[in-house]
Design a protein around this motif. Structure first.
Motif, mmCIF file in Angstrom:
data_model
loop_
_atom_site.group_PDB
_atom_site.id
_atom_site.type_symbol
_atom_site.label_atom_id
_atom_site.label_comp_id
_atom_site.label_asym_id
_atom_site.label_seq_id
_atom_site.Cartn_x
_atom_site.Cartn_y
_atom_site.Cartn_z
ATOM 1 N N UNK A 1 0.829 -1.212 0.000
ATOM 2 C CA UNK A 1 0.000 0.000 0.000
ATOM 3 C C UNK A 1 0.867 1.268 0.000
ATOM 4 N N UNK A 2 1.989 1.238 0.719
ATOM 5 C CA UNK A 2 2.898 2.382 0.718
ATOM 6 C C UNK A 2 3.496 2.578 -0.665
ATOM 7 N N UNK A 3 3.911 1.474 -1.297
ATOM 8 C CA UNK A 3 4.450 1.554 -2.655
ATOM 9 C C UNK A 3 3.399 2.091 -3.618
ATOM 10 N N UNK A 4 2.189 1.596 -3.504
ATOM 11 C CA UNK A 4 1.106 2.030 -4.389
ATOM 12 C C UNK A 4 0.872 3.534 -4.263
ATOM 13 N N UNK A 5 0.863 4.033 -3.035
ATOM 14 C CA UNK A 5 0.681 5.481 -2.825
ATOM 15 C C UNK A 5 1.828 6.262 -3.445
ATOM 16 N N UNK A 6 3.058 5.765 -3.282
ATOM 17 C CA UNK A 6 4.217 6.451 -3.859
ATOM 18 C C UNK A 6 4.125 6.485 -5.385
ATOM 19 N N UNK A 7 3.736 5.367 -5.978
ATOM 20 C CA UNK A 7 3.675 5.282 -7.433
ATOM 21 C C UNK A 7 2.555 6.137 -8.015
#
Length: 128
Positions: free
Chosen positions: A47-53
């Protein structure tokens, strides 16, 4: 050299890299990875990666491809991202040169040895 010194050095390096390149160190590999694998390699949640992307600044540097076989997505740098990664590598080399220009060979070896010890301890803690 104590942990506080390493923390101070790390913070200064991060500031300098962000200032010179505006790119996070973790975004410099152009090997296409699934989002799950990338999150694991970065040691962050999906979820953190998704938000960053999803951030516009990040989207300017990446290409996301949807898999034809399943619902997974792969991520890699686009041409702009590759150029920025090259700038980052150059900036890091300059920072390294500046940092180590103040150390003689014995101090450099001692610093490297202590840094390796900290890294080893950190790896042992994170695998527990």
């Amino acid at each position: 050299m104590d942990i506080l010194s390493f923390s101070t050095i790390a913070d200064q390096i991060k500031r300098e890299v962000n200032h010179k390149c505006g790119l996070n160190i973790s975004q410099t590999n152009n090997k296409a990875l699934t989002m799950g694998n990338l999150a694991n390699e970065l040691n962050i949640s999906l979820s953190t990666l998704s938000r960053q992307l999803q951030q516009k600044k990040t989207q300017n540097f990446i290409k996301v491809n949807k898999s034809e076989k399943d619902s997974s997505k792969s991520v890699k740098l686009n041409n702009r991202g590759l150029k920025k990664a090259s700038e980052l590598k150059t900036a890091l080399k300059q920072i390294e040169t500046i940092l180590f220009s103040f150390l003689d060979e014995e101090e450099f070896n001692n610093f490297t040895k202590q840094l390796s010890t900290v890294a080893k301890s950190s790896n042992e803690i994170s695998t527990d």
